[in-house]
Design an enzyme around this catalytic site. Sequence first.
Site, PDB file in Angstrom:
ATOM      1  N   ARG A  18      -3.458 -15.975  -2.604  1.00 39.02           N
ATOM      2  CA  ARG A  18      -2.535 -16.765  -1.790  1.00 39.02           C
ATOM      3  C   ARG A  18      -2.975 -18.231  -1.638  1.00 39.02           C
ATOM      4  NH1 ARG A  18      -1.746 -14.022   3.692  1.00 39.02           N
ATOM      5  NH2 ARG A  18      -3.918 -13.506   3.343  1.00 39.02           N
ATOM      6  N   GLU A  19      -3.581 -18.782  -2.670  1.00 41.46           N
ATOM      7  CA  GLU A  19      -4.021 -20.181  -2.629  1.00 41.46           C
ATOM      8  C   GLU A  19      -2.838 -21.104  -2.333  1.00 41.46           C
ATOM      9  OE1 GLU A  19      -4.366 -18.073  -5.123  1.00 41.46           O
ATOM     10  OE2 GLU A  19      -6.461 -17.935  -5.722  1.00 41.46           O
ATOM     11  N   LYS A  21      -0.097 -20.499  -0.641  1.00 46.09           N
ATOM     12  CA  LYS A  21       0.259 -20.438   0.776  1.00 46.09           C
ATOM     13  C   LYS A  21      -0.671 -21.335   1.593  1.00 46.09           C
ATOM     14  CE  LYS A  21      -0.266 -17.204   4.616  1.00 46.09           C
ATOM     15  NZ  LYS A  21       1.073 -17.086   5.199  1.00 46.09           N
ATOM     16  N   LYS A 114      18.721 -13.067   2.525  1.00 51.39           N
ATOM     17  CA  LYS A 114      18.104 -12.208   1.508  1.00 51.39           C
ATOM     18  C   LYS A 114      18.596 -12.512   0.096  1.00 51.39           C
ATOM     19  CE  LYS A 114      18.043  -7.723   1.955  1.00 51.39           C
ATOM     20  NZ  LYS A 114      16.715  -7.236   1.558  1.00 51.39           N
ATOM     21  N   GLY A 438      10.343  -2.615  22.475  1.00 52.66           N
ATOM     22  CA  GLY A 438       9.124  -1.893  22.111  1.00 52.66           C
ATOM     23  C   GLY A 438       7.852  -2.695  22.252  1.00 52.66           C
ATOM     24  N   SER A 439       7.760  -3.797  21.517  1.00 55.05           N
ATOM     25  CA  SER A 439       6.481  -4.505  21.539  1.00 55.05           C
ATOM     26  C   SER A 439       6.456  -5.575  22.621  1.00 55.05           C
ATOM     27  CB  SER A 439       6.213  -5.149  20.179  1.00 55.05           C
ATOM     28  OG  SER A 439       7.234  -6.055  19.851  1.00 55.05           O
ATOM     29  N   HIS A 647      16.914   1.294  16.986  1.00 56.50           N
ATOM     30  CA  HIS A 647      17.063  -0.161  17.093  1.00 56.50           C
ATOM     31  C   HIS A 647      17.243  -0.775  15.714  1.00 56.50           C
ATOM     32  CE1 HIS A 647      16.293  -4.360  17.863  1.00 56.50           C
ATOM     33  NE2 HIS A 647      15.313  -4.320  16.981  1.00 56.50           N
ATOM     34  N   HIS A 700      13.705 -14.999  19.512  1.00 56.52           N
ATOM     35  CA  HIS A 700      13.060 -15.846  18.499  1.00 56.52           C
ATOM     36  C   HIS A 700      12.729 -17.227  19.027  1.00 56.52           C
ATOM     37  CE1 HIS A 700      15.168 -12.626  16.409  1.00 56.52           C
ATOM     38  NE2 HIS A 700      14.143 -12.658  15.603  1.00 56.52           N
ATOM     39  N   CYS A 732      15.204  -8.039  20.229  1.00 61.12           N
ATOM     40  CA  CYS A 732      14.225  -7.425  19.336  1.00 61.12           C
ATOM     41  C   CYS A 732      12.902  -7.326  20.093  1.00 61.12           C
ATOM     42  CB  CYS A 732      14.080  -8.294  18.080  1.00 61.12           C
ATOM     43  SG  CYS A 732      13.217  -7.473  16.717  1.00 61.12           S
TER      44      CYS A 732
HETATM   45  N1  GLN Z   1       9.835  -1.625  18.120  1.00 56.69           N
HETATM   46  C1  GLN Z   1       9.649  -2.780  17.302  1.00 56.69           C
HETATM   47  C2  GLN Z   1       9.154  -3.935  18.157  1.00 56.69           C
HETATM   48  O1  GLN Z   1       9.557  -4.041  19.238  1.00 56.69           O
HETATM   49  C3  GLN Z   1      10.904  -3.181  16.581  1.00 56.69           C
HETATM   50  C4  GLN Z   1      10.681  -4.329  15.649  1.00 56.69           C
HETATM   51  C5  GLN Z   1      11.858  -4.690  14.782  1.00 56.69           C
HETATM   52  O2  GLN Z   1      12.971  -4.393  15.089  1.00 56.69           O
HETATM   53  N2  GLN Z   1      11.623  -5.331  13.683  1.00 56.69           N
HETATM   54  O3  GLN Z   1       8.389  -4.758  17.717  1.00 56.69           O
HETATM   55 ZN    ZN Z   2      14.447  -5.846  15.891  1.00 55.16          ZN
END
Ligand code: GLN
Ligand code: ZN
Length: 765
Positions: A18-19, A21, A114, A438-439, A647, A700, A732
């Site tokens: 990955r030089e 990058k 994509k 979730g996270s 999700h 985000h 998310c």
């Molecule tokens: N459960 C994951 C999180 O919360 C879902 C991540 C995702 O949708 N890409 O990070």
């Molecule tokens: Zn998500």
Amino acid sequence: MSKVISSNLGYPRIGEKREWKKALEQFWAGKITKDEFLKQVEEFRLNHLQKQVDIGIDLIPVGDFSLYDHVLDTAVMFGLVPKRFEYSGGKVPVETYFDIARGTKGAVAAEMTKWFNTNYHYIVPELDNAVPTLVENRPLQFYKEAKEKLNIKGKPVILGPVTFVKLSKGYSKKDFKAVVEQFVPLYTTILRELQEEGVEWVQIDEPILSTSISKEEIELVKEVYQKLNEGATKVNILLQTYFESVEHFEDVLTLPVQGIGLDLVYDHGQNLAALKKHGFPQDKVLAAGIIDGRNIWRTNLADTLSALHEISKIVSKDRIIVQPSSSLLHVPVTVKNEEKLDEVLKGALSFADEKLYEAVVLAKGLHEGVESIQNEIKVATKAIQALNESSVRNNIDVQDAIQSLDTYQTEREAEFGVRQAIQADTFQLPLLPTTTIGSFPQTTEVRSQRLKWRKGEITGAEYETFINAEIKKWIGLQEEIGLDVFVHGEFERTDMVEFFGEKLAGFQFTKFGWVQSYGSRCVKPPLIYGDVSYDEPLTVKETVYAQSLTDKPVKGMLTGPITILNWSFVRDDISRYDVANQIALALRQEVVGLEKNGIRMIQVDEPALREGLPLKRDYWDSYLNAAVYAFKLATTPVQNETQIHTHMCYSDFEDIIDAIKALDADVISIETSRSHGELIYAFEENTYDKGIGLGVYDIHSPRIPKLEELTKNIERALQVLDLKLFWINPDCGLKTRGLEETVGALKVMVEAAAKVRESQLVNKE
Ligand code: GLN
Ligand code: ZN
């Protein structure tokens, strides 16, 4: 041509380690000057070319190297810089180039999306009535560079005009033809200048020909290539397609070009069948994409040589070019540096450099006869056999289970309506329950503890204590915020696929197996090389610990079978769907394990479900059916009381809404805030009658949303969705965010939920 030619369509940009990058990121951070940066990337570019010479490739692509993205390269070559960036014509400066890709303080970055059905993302060109002009002949420049510096007569690679315009935005569909026609003179100039320079072959990529394009569009393709051919009669055009079979095969065969490149790996057998049926014109060259350009397994040289022999009955040997099925952008650079990998697995791998060697060997074999490559064939056969015979590919229990899938129950005990009533009783949640995806923030502290544990600097027990402390802290914070359904926070996971891959049998991880995802961002997909089996609980410990700290329900958190599949390099000796079902069976055990241990809500994430959709609609149903089946295989063995969540982090799922419904999840959470409620329109047309949470704010951005924004979002959604089924959650997972902004935003979200809840109850009275 007197011998069989070997060729390449595109070489990975990122470098063995990955030089590339690192150079990009140092330049962006101001740690190296522009001159230093340009000097470094020139070295990379030339080094990549020299490597291909050394491997023995005859026809080496030039101009495929990029500082970010080849679609953006094409746009700036035509002076297409969106108005919000400063630009006064002429060659686009490298700073502006990166501004378009990454945004500036005052101007948002161009959209990214994509690249066909790959995990590579390109920058979407914005045409917006701009008049394209050729501000630099990029392919010519790189052709000259390769010739002067390395004495290589390269094959310039250009993204073709029809695909380029098709992938762009900022024009209305009815003007498609006119817009494409605007570009034709510019492409003609490029070709003419290449011709003057003595270029023999030019590769023009038109992957759009492998999608379901219309009759009018193919007519336009004919017209365009007619003009290009007339404009530069001495240069040979190799019209390159990939990722699927060509849609209008006979039309494409008669195009006035000198060579046609076909993908013979990802074509569902259709390109070869069409070749057999229609033959191949005597005056053209066939670039046979017969080495898998998108997966990482060693080519079975014996079988592939036989396939080439088969093709040589249709196209004479001297008109066949042997090459990968697509650019090698989608595979890592070399297996050579994988010192720690299991030997049997390593022996069966082939990354970009190894694939190019295979192309050279196969070209030789086709030209000189099978005896001439006997040794190479032996090595390949032995390596593949060793992996196939290894215990990891012969797990009888797993294989038996796959054979007897029909004995598994894949429907919930009761239908949704019945479950809903039971679950309402079990959980006693308020109207408009609040939760997260979730996270929670993966702080530097979390990352550094994990690194220490991986390096053996702290013990497993110490690491566990640390993770538990994080979980405890966040259970406390969730109480303080006032959420209704909690999560444990996913602190023990680096990545939602890697974590499961490390615990399930059948996976391995490389050290340098990176591929470019977008810009400088690279991903290192796990290798699913054997039968996937469940050896130990995956998430029970952390989830149960979290649940022990609170009376609120804690949602268990799993990554779904299709997402694990789509974000990995998958073995190709059995069907992908069998692999998905093996993963699903493992997850099914985990789901049961969680339930047994008192976890009554389980979320199975499928963020990659949509992106796995095949390029052609003909194959959608079989993919979606398989995806739904695998999801249900994983999630249905639970009792009616247990609530299954899922999700997905995109909203453009109009196309797949039936599949989503068929998952039969009790609750789904999806992204909407970034698409400005576009999804809501979809629900005006389609009803959704199970639990659903539309992301009410965009995770985000670090910005804490305003109360009114959120109440407005919620109220808007409630116009089309059932109040009793609606959930309130962010878009998310929150792992990329900081603690304070997360707590701040979630508090606003909970407040908004309370406000709308109250007004709805008042309305009812
Ligand atoms: N459960 C994951 C999180 O919360 C879902 C991540 C995702 O949708 N890409 O990070
Ligand atoms: Zn998500």
